[in-house]
Design a protein around this motif. Structure first.
Motif, PDB file in Angstrom:
ATOM      1  N   LEU A 145       0.723  -1.051  -0.213  1.00 21.94           N
ATOM      2  CA  LEU A 145      -0.065   0.594   0.090  1.00 21.94           C
ATOM      3  C   LEU A 145       1.236   1.014  -0.174  1.00 21.94           C
ATOM      4  N   LEU A 146       2.030   1.107  -0.102  1.00 23.70           N
ATOM      5  CA  LEU A 146       2.647   2.465  -0.049  1.00 23.70           C
ATOM      6  C   LEU A 146       3.664   2.423  -1.126  1.00 23.70           C
ATOM      7  N   ASP A 147       3.512   3.505  -1.780  1.00 18.83           N
ATOM      8  CA  ASP A 147       4.455   4.074  -2.225  1.00 18.83           C
ATOM      9  C   ASP A 147       5.512   6.042  -2.030  1.00 18.83           C
ATOM     10  N   PRO A 148       6.522   5.889  -2.474  1.00 18.16           N
ATOM     11  CA  PRO A 148       6.876   4.342  -4.007  1.00 18.16           C
ATOM     12  C   PRO A 148       7.918   4.045  -2.515  1.00 18.16           C
ATOM     13  N   LEU A 149       7.175   1.795  -2.919  1.00 25.00           N
ATOM     14  CA  LEU A 149       7.346   1.385  -1.857  1.00 25.00           C
ATOM     15  C   LEU A 149       9.275   0.737  -2.049  1.00 25.00           C
ATOM     16  N   ASN A 150      10.146   1.368  -3.315  1.00 20.19           N
ATOM     17  CA  ASN A 150      11.507   0.837  -3.192  1.00 20.19           C
ATOM     18  C   ASN A 150      11.499   1.796  -2.178  1.00 20.19           C
ATOM     19  N   SER A 151      11.565   3.019  -2.170  1.00 26.72           N
ATOM     20  CA  SER A 151      12.064   4.058  -0.787  1.00 26.72           C
ATOM     21  C   SER A 151      11.688   4.141   0.364  1.00 26.72           C
ATOM     22  N   TYR A 152      10.662   3.227   1.129  1.00 27.29           N
ATOM     23  CA  TYR A 152      10.228   2.818   2.043  1.00 27.29           C
ATOM     24  C   TYR A 152      11.021   2.183   2.212  1.00 27.29           C
ATOM     25  N   LEU A 153      10.835   0.935   1.318  1.00 30.56           N
ATOM     26  CA  LEU A 153      11.707  -0.562   2.075  1.00 30.56           C
ATOM     27  C   LEU A 153      13.301  -0.094   2.092  1.00 30.56           C
ATOM     28  N   PHE A 154      13.296   0.435   1.370  1.00 22.98           N
ATOM     29  CA  PHE A 154      15.060   1.169   1.774  1.00 22.98           C
ATOM     30  C   PHE A 154      15.327   1.560   2.922  1.00 22.98           C
ATOM     31  N   LEU A 155      14.181   2.670   3.264  1.00 24.04           N
ATOM     32  CA  LEU A 155      15.033   3.788   4.461  1.00 24.04           C
ATOM     33  C   LEU A 155      14.468   2.587   5.948  1.00 24.04           C
ATOM     34  N   PHE A 156      13.144   1.321   5.979  1.00 19.76           N
ATOM     35  CA  PHE A 156      13.126   0.345   7.029  1.00 19.76           C
ATOM     36  C   PHE A 156      14.247  -0.398   7.041  1.00 19.76           C
ATOM     37  N   LEU A 157      15.048  -0.685   5.902  1.00 23.04           N
ATOM     38  CA  LEU A 157      15.408  -1.604   5.900  1.00 23.04           C
ATOM     39  C   LEU A 157      17.076  -1.021   6.247  1.00 23.04           C
ATOM     40  N   LYS A 158      17.346   0.101   6.139  1.00 19.89           N
ATOM     41  CA  LYS A 158      18.401   0.359   5.766  1.00 19.89           C
ATOM     42  C   LYS A 158      19.011   0.500   7.293  1.00 19.89           C
ATOM     43  N   SER A 159      18.866   1.125   8.435  1.00 20.37           N
ATOM     44  CA  SER A 159      19.208   0.401  10.123  1.00 20.37           C
ATOM     45  C   SER A 159      19.817  -1.614  10.269  1.00 20.37           C
ATOM     46  N   PHE A 160      19.277  -2.286   8.961  1.00 20.62           N
ATOM     47  CA  PHE A 160      19.370  -4.202   9.006  1.00 20.62           C
ATOM     48  C   PHE A 160      20.413  -3.626   7.804  1.00 20.62           C
TER      49      PHE A 160
END
Length: 440
Positions: free
Chosen positions: A255-270
């Protein structure tokens, strides 16, 4: 300048009058000016100096000056000598990165052992501008463009308000003794090219360029605060902590847009890089079971969730190959080099040498054992082949299979090490630079 120094400290809540500060002093003009300002401001300080042994007698002369300054200001003095070149070789990282790691690890050790509250370093406003361009040239997001912050955990930068010219003027007015690092003029270093060529060129276009860029950085810092709040709220909506693992709802993610950017920021700390994140996004519409790796974590695409787990002890068979590494001793021994492709480059016939297109990979690469379901596109073939079938074709024994390592770029196999390259990473007429690996 002392008044502006105190105002900057107060506005950014850097120190309080009773704080104890460990000042990192190299002997260069920036750190010498910082030391003088901290002294005149009346803070309780200690002086720490690292001798990296990189500039022959000059490194020893720097150390001698800092010891002289400690006597002048009557401050506790801490010093250490590093074999930076050897540390760089052992860790497989650049000299600059090695010096940075050694410096900050030791500063923190001295801070804790001697009950200093803060570590103070002498980055200034021009360093901020150079960092902006350096990160911009590499490709970055808001985090890379906002530059250095005045406070980062226990590390404080009280000189970010001052330009290099202001520091030089203060040094001259107060007749401070310092050491000039001649490597600052070496244009082989990217930061020096920005300092001596790029920024002066921009000032020709706009004499007020430096002030304008600082305002831009401040605006970007405000935008980063907004972004951070949104990411935190979205993370709370899509994630769930189950024991030590994180479960991310695939339905909510979509449901998130832009999905790639959201996911990158979620996973950056990992510590997942952008290429792996893009592959994870592509996997959302495919079957479950696919695994993705960062230097610290493993992500599994399950039926309804992305499951993130710290690799910890269970994944000791996962190893990483960084861009700066030139020799690997474990889990396989190999020499590594980056070559400019010549007109008549001949691909080595030996299976012990792997040459791939540098532009097609993103670091860190992963070295791991093969897993059931792994497949790749053998060099010279158009279609994919399961590794298990590839091993059968080679009539490999079970011990040979178990001892085989593979090199991966994100989720894709680059090289069945010592056996066969993947066709997608081969050298072509468009290749400019070659990543060469040779088993020893």
């Amino acid at each position: 300048m002392l008044e502006r120094f105190l105002t900057y400290i107060e506005e950014n809540k850097l120190f309080t009058p009773g704080d104890t500060i460990l000042a990192g002093i190299s002997g260069g003009i920036d750190s010498v000016v910082m030391l003088d300002l901290l002294d005149k401001a009346g803070y309780t300080i200690g002086i720490a100096h690292c001798n990296f042994n990189l500039r022959s007698g000059d490194s020893d002369a720097d150390e001698a000056l800092v010891e002289k300054l400690a006597l002048k200001y009557k401050r506790p003095y801490f010093k250490i000598s590093f074999n930076t070149v050897e540390y760089s070789r052992q860790k497989g990282i650049s000299i600059e990165m090695a010096a940075r790691e050694l410096r900050y690890q030791w500063f923190e050790k001295i801070r804790i052992e001697n009950n200093f509250k803060w570590i103070s370093v002498a980055h200034h406003r021009d360093d901020q501008l150079e960092t902006f361009f350096l990160n911009l040239s590499r490709g970055t997001g808001l985090s890379g463009l906002i530059g250095m912050s005045p406070v980062n955990n226990k590390l404080v930068r009280p000189l970010l308000f001052a330009s290099r010219k202001e520091i030089e003027q203060y040094c001259k007015e107060n007749q401070l003794e310092y050491r000039e690092d001649l490597s600052n003029c070496n244009l082989d270093f990217h930061r020096n090219k920005i300092r001596h060529q790029v920024i002066p060129l921009m000032e020709e276009l706009n004499p007020a360029f430096r002030d304008g860029l600082i305002r831009t950085i401040v605006n970007l810092q405000d935008s980063k605060k907004i972004e951070s709040r949104e990411i935190e709220q979205a993370w709370d909506r899509i994630s769930e902590r189950r024991g030590k693992d994180y479960y991310l709802s695939i339905a909510e993610l979509k449901l998130l847009d832009p999905l790639n950017s959201y996911l990158f920021l979620f996973l950056k700390s990992f510590h997942f890089n952008s290429e792996v994140v893009n592959e994870i996004v592509l996997s959302l519409d495919n079957g479950s079971g696919k695994k993705f790796y960062s230097p610290t974590h493993r992500l599994v695409r399950d039926r309804e969730f992305l499951i993130i787990r710290d690799q910890g002890e269970e994944d000791q068979s996962i190893h990483y190959l960084d861009e700066t590494c030139r020799e690997l001793n474990y889990p396989v021994k190999m020499k590594i080099s980056i070559l400019e492709k010549k007109y008549k480059f001949e691909i080595p016939e030996s299976s012990k040498i792997g040459c791939i297109d540098l532009s097609k990979i993103q670091f860190p690469l992963v070295i791991r054992h093969w897993e059931k379901g792994d497949s790749f596109r053998p060099f010279g073939m158009k279609g994919e082949k399961k590794l298990s079938d590839f091993f059968i074709d080679l009539k490999m024994s079970l011990p040979e299979k178990e001892s085989t390592w593979i090199l991966t770029n994100g989720a894709e196999i680059v090289w069945v090490i010592g056996r066969r390259l993947d066709d997608r990473y081969k050298i072509t007429s468009k290749t400019k630079n070659i990543f060469r690996m040779e088993l020893i």
